[in-house]
Scaffold this motif. Structure first.
Motif, PDB file in Angstrom:
ATOM      1  N   LEU A 127     -13.911  -2.373  -1.000  1.00  0.00           N
ATOM      2  CA  LEU A 127     -12.495  -2.228  -0.667  1.00  0.00           C
ATOM      3  C   LEU A 127     -12.335  -1.850   0.803  1.00  0.00           C
ATOM      4  O   LEU A 127     -11.457  -2.375   1.498  1.00  0.00           O
ATOM      5  CB  LEU A 127     -11.859  -1.159  -1.558  1.00  0.00           C
ATOM      6  CG  LEU A 127     -10.387  -0.819  -1.280  1.00  0.00           C
ATOM      7  CD1 LEU A 127      -9.490  -2.040  -1.461  1.00  0.00           C
ATOM      8  CD2 LEU A 127      -9.922   0.324  -2.196  1.00  0.00           C
ATOM      9  N   PHE A 128     -13.229  -0.978   1.297  1.00  0.00           N
ATOM     10  CA  PHE A 128     -13.098  -0.562   2.685  1.00  0.00           C
ATOM     11  C   PHE A 128     -13.445  -1.672   3.654  1.00  0.00           C
ATOM     12  O   PHE A 128     -12.911  -1.728   4.767  1.00  0.00           O
ATOM     13  CB  PHE A 128     -13.942   0.682   2.982  1.00  0.00           C
ATOM     14  CG  PHE A 128     -13.088   1.742   3.606  1.00  0.00           C
ATOM     15  CD1 PHE A 128     -12.744   1.669   4.944  1.00  0.00           C
ATOM     16  CD2 PHE A 128     -12.549   2.750   2.840  1.00  0.00           C
ATOM     17  CE1 PHE A 128     -11.905   2.605   5.509  1.00  0.00           C
ATOM     18  CE2 PHE A 128     -11.718   3.691   3.391  1.00  0.00           C
ATOM     19  CZ  PHE A 128     -11.390   3.622   4.741  1.00  0.00           C
ATOM     20  N   GLU A 129     -14.337  -2.549   3.253  1.00  0.00           N
ATOM     21  CA  GLU A 129     -14.600  -3.719   4.096  1.00  0.00           C
ATOM     22  C   GLU A 129     -13.296  -4.456   4.388  1.00  0.00           C
ATOM     23  O   GLU A 129     -13.047  -4.897   5.514  1.00  0.00           O
ATOM     24  CB  GLU A 129     -15.593  -4.641   3.392  1.00  0.00           C
ATOM     25  CG  GLU A 129     -15.816  -5.973   4.108  1.00  0.00           C
ATOM     26  CD  GLU A 129     -16.188  -7.077   3.138  1.00  0.00           C
ATOM     27  OE1 GLU A 129     -15.690  -8.209   3.304  1.00  0.00           O
ATOM     28  OE2 GLU A 129     -16.967  -6.815   2.199  1.00  0.00           O
ATOM     29  N   HIS A 130     -12.439  -4.584   3.373  1.00  0.00           N
ATOM     30  CA  HIS A 130     -11.153  -5.256   3.565  1.00  0.00           C
ATOM     31  C   HIS A 130     -10.184  -4.403   4.366  1.00  0.00           C
ATOM     32  O   HIS A 130      -9.455  -4.911   5.226  1.00  0.00           O
ATOM     33  CB  HIS A 130     -10.551  -5.594   2.197  1.00  0.00           C
ATOM     34  CG  HIS A 130     -11.229  -6.725   1.500  1.00  0.00           C
ATOM     35  ND1 HIS A 130     -10.720  -8.002   1.476  1.00  0.00           N
ATOM     36  CD2 HIS A 130     -12.402  -6.789   0.824  1.00  0.00           C
ATOM     37  CE1 HIS A 130     -11.533  -8.798   0.812  1.00  0.00           C
ATOM     38  NE2 HIS A 130     -12.568  -8.081   0.393  1.00  0.00           N
ATOM     39  N   THR A 181     -19.104  -8.137   5.316  1.00  0.00           N
ATOM     40  CA  THR A 181     -19.630  -8.260   3.959  1.00  0.00           C
ATOM     41  C   THR A 181     -20.094  -6.895   3.468  1.00  0.00           C
ATOM     42  O   THR A 181     -20.366  -5.991   4.264  1.00  0.00           O
ATOM     43  CB  THR A 181     -20.823  -9.251   3.871  1.00  0.00           C
ATOM     44  OG1 THR A 181     -21.942  -8.697   4.582  1.00  0.00           O
ATOM     45  CG2 THR A 181     -20.470 -10.606   4.454  1.00  0.00           C
ATOM     46  N   THR A 182     -20.214  -6.778   2.145  1.00  0.00           N
ATOM     47  CA  THR A 182     -20.679  -5.541   1.517  1.00  0.00           C
ATOM     48  C   THR A 182     -21.814  -5.867   0.558  1.00  0.00           C
ATOM     49  O   THR A 182     -21.750  -6.860  -0.163  1.00  0.00           O
ATOM     50  CB  THR A 182     -19.544  -4.865   0.727  1.00  0.00           C
ATOM     51  OG1 THR A 182     -18.378  -4.783   1.538  1.00  0.00           O
ATOM     52  CG2 THR A 182     -19.938  -3.466   0.280  1.00  0.00           C
ATOM     53  N   SER A 226      -1.037  -0.520   3.088  1.00  0.00           N
ATOM     54  CA  SER A 226      -2.264  -1.272   3.378  1.00  0.00           C
ATOM     55  C   SER A 226      -3.273  -1.128   2.253  1.00  0.00           C
ATOM     56  O   SER A 226      -3.982  -2.082   1.911  1.00  0.00           O
ATOM     57  CB  SER A 226      -2.867  -0.822   4.711  1.00  0.00           C
ATOM     58  OG  SER A 226      -3.164   0.558   4.708  1.00  0.00           O
ATOM     59  N   LEU A 227      -3.332   0.039   1.636  1.00  0.00           N
ATOM     60  CA  LEU A 227      -4.240   0.233   0.504  1.00  0.00           C
ATOM     61  C   LEU A 227      -3.858  -0.668  -0.658  1.00  0.00           C
ATOM     62  O   LEU A 227      -4.717  -1.349  -1.241  1.00  0.00           O
ATOM     63  CB  LEU A 227      -4.240   1.698   0.076  1.00  0.00           C
ATOM     64  CG  LEU A 227      -5.108   2.027  -1.149  1.00  0.00           C
ATOM     65  CD1 LEU A 227      -6.580   1.752  -0.855  1.00  0.00           C
ATOM     66  CD2 LEU A 227      -4.907   3.486  -1.573  1.00  0.00           C
ATOM     67  N   GLU A 228      -2.576  -0.697  -0.991  1.00  0.00           N
ATOM     68  CA  GLU A 228      -2.127  -1.527  -2.111  1.00  0.00           C
ATOM     69  C   GLU A 228      -2.343  -3.003  -1.823  1.00  0.00           C
ATOM     70  O   GLU A 228      -2.750  -3.776  -2.689  1.00  0.00           O
ATOM     71  CB  GLU A 228      -0.643  -1.266  -2.406  1.00  0.00           C
ATOM     72  CG  GLU A 228      -0.372   0.068  -3.075  1.00  0.00           C
ATOM     73  CD  GLU A 228      -1.163   0.239  -4.363  1.00  0.00           C
ATOM     74  OE1 GLU A 228      -1.243  -0.732  -5.160  1.00  0.00           O
ATOM     75  OE2 GLU A 228      -1.721   1.325  -4.569  1.00  0.00           O
TER      76      GLU A 228
END
Length: 446
Positions: free
Chosen positions: A61-64, A92-93, A131-133
């Motif tokens: 999720l943090f990658e995004h 990438t993760t 931004s999280l949602e």
């Protein structure tokens, strides 16, 4: 402080220098003036193995979220600025790291460094509920498109969960679960960033048509003032016994095009001589159309339309030997599995031929050359060896270690590990609907 680049034996003439900022950021530079481009690669030492139960998927999720804007770059600005300057970028993760990378025209290198530093140092000022949602929904949709709604899409997730027991740091895959993605709060995300997105938890590599002195000055200018963070806990222990100790098996009935046999074998940790021997063994057995399993299952028996066997290298847990066979026509999985076991037993008994060893080593050497031939590939490899093994110079000599492996070492790892009692097996059986559809299509063709 940097040290002098030295050309190592087996490095193909490539060199790299290492430097460290006062805040702990490790920097690796490799000059290559063949083309006027420069690659920036930033590896953070955080992946899904650092997550805890109930909060899986945060690394991915943090990658995004890292592409959602920072203090000086709003919204989609990171993509717009890089692509507007003629560059390309992505992130990438994996289980063991999260990486971000740009390839730029050489004269735009400073822009890429500024952008990476801005989001490392100031992403929290832009991270909010919106931004999280937004990115939570993007990741959930990615899961649907790549895992849940495609044939065999959850095979990797299922086999990983079988190969690594419940509670093991590699038991879950980086994509995370829908429930955990829904449960992640804004404070969870902020705490994750503060813990892992610090300069002392990262390696920055810059490769290409660069002036090292100017490049280091830019790195110091943009990254030097970002504070380090000491709150990171080491990943949980990923060690396991050398073998599974018995065969694990799951049969899945799904709407898939054909029967399939997949298996994961527990193999040595990456970075060891035994892992290189295992890589050669799997290349002989299933690395392409000249491999033993392809010749047996596809060409001779005609029981499969595809057969491959490859190594998923892992440093913090046993690596996985990944077998993937798609059945043809009315071929039954038990017959395919018996043929696979027969070939593996024969290989363990006889070992590779001289011709097979030469071909497998040449194949792995070509893959190594392909990775290091581009500035972006080399930057990624330098980061990988720095983060996972502590020494980026190892990237430049990796092929030499593979070429030193003997046929006896390849045979030994096959005999010890490629056994039925050291694997998790996943069998796909098409549902009745799939079978009926196939029958109707065959009748229509007549």
């Amino acid at each position: 402080m940097g040290h002098t680049a030295t050309e190592q034996a087996g490095s193909g003439g490539l060199t790299a220098t290492e430097h460290r900022l006062a805040n702990g950021l490790r920097v690796v530079l490799s000059e290559d003036h063949l083309t006027p481009v420069a690659a920036v690669c930033l590896w953070y030492d955080v992946g899904s193995r650092h997550e805890v139960k109930g909060r899986t998927g945060l690394a991915h999720l943090f990658e995004h979220l890292m592409f959602q804007g920072s203090a000086q770059v709003k919204g989609n600005g990171h993509f717009e600025l890089v692509q507007g300057a003629g560059g390309s970028l992505n992130g990438t993760t994996s289980f063991e790291r999260t990486n971000y990378f740009e390839t730029m025209p050489a004269h735009e290198l400073e822009l890429a460094l500024w952008l990476e530093a801005d989001r490392m140092g100031s992403l929290l000022t832009a991270l909010d509920e919106d931004s999280l949602e937004n990115q939570r929904d993007v990741v959930k949709n990615e899961r649907r498109q790549r895992y849940d709604n495609v044939p065999y899409g959850t095979a990797f997730e299922k086999l990983t969960a079988m190969a690594y027991p419940d509670g093991h740091p590699y038991h879950h895959t980086p994509i995370g679960s829908m429930a955990d993605l829904d449960a992640a709060s804004l404070e969870d995300a902020r705490a994750f960033f503060r813990t892992y997105y610090a300069p002392n938890n990262a390696v920055l590599s810059i490769v290409g048509d660069i002036d090292p002195e100017q490049t280091l000055a830019w790195v110091e200018k943009y990254f030097g003032s970002i504070p380090s963070h000491d709150g990171k806990q080491p990943p949980r222990d990923g060690s396991l016994p050398e073998t599974v100790g018995g065969q694990l098996r799951t049969v899945v009935e799904e709407d898939v095009p054909s029967r399939a046999l997949m298996a994961a074998y527990r193999l040595p940790h990456d970075g060891t001589r035994e892992a290189d021997a295992a890589d050669l063994a799997l290349t002989v057995l299933g690395g392409g159309e000249s491999s033993r399993l392809y010749n047996r299952l596809v060409r001779r028996d005609r029981s499969a339309v595809a057969a491959g066997f490859g190594l998923l290298r892992l440093a913090g847990a046993p690596s996985l030997g990944w077998l993937d066979v798609k059945a043809s026509g009315g071929a039954e999985v038990p017959a395919i599995e018996a043929a696979v076991d027969e070939e593996l037993a024969r290989f363990a008994e006889e070992g590779p031929t001289a011709e097979e060893m030469e071909r497998a080593q040449a194949q792995l050497e070509r893959e190594w050359l392909d990775r290091l031939a581009t500035v972006s590939g080399r930057a990624d490899e330098l980061c990988r060896y720095a983060v996972l093994f502590g020494d980026p110079q190892l990237a430049l000599t990796a092929v030499q270690r593979v070429l030193e492996i003997s046929p006896l070492e390849v045979q030994a790892v096959a005999k010890a590990r490629l056994r039925p009692d050291n694997r998790a097996v996943l069998v796909y059986e098409p549902t009745a609907q799939t079978d009926a559809a196939g029958t109707e299509e065959e009748e229509a063709a007549k």
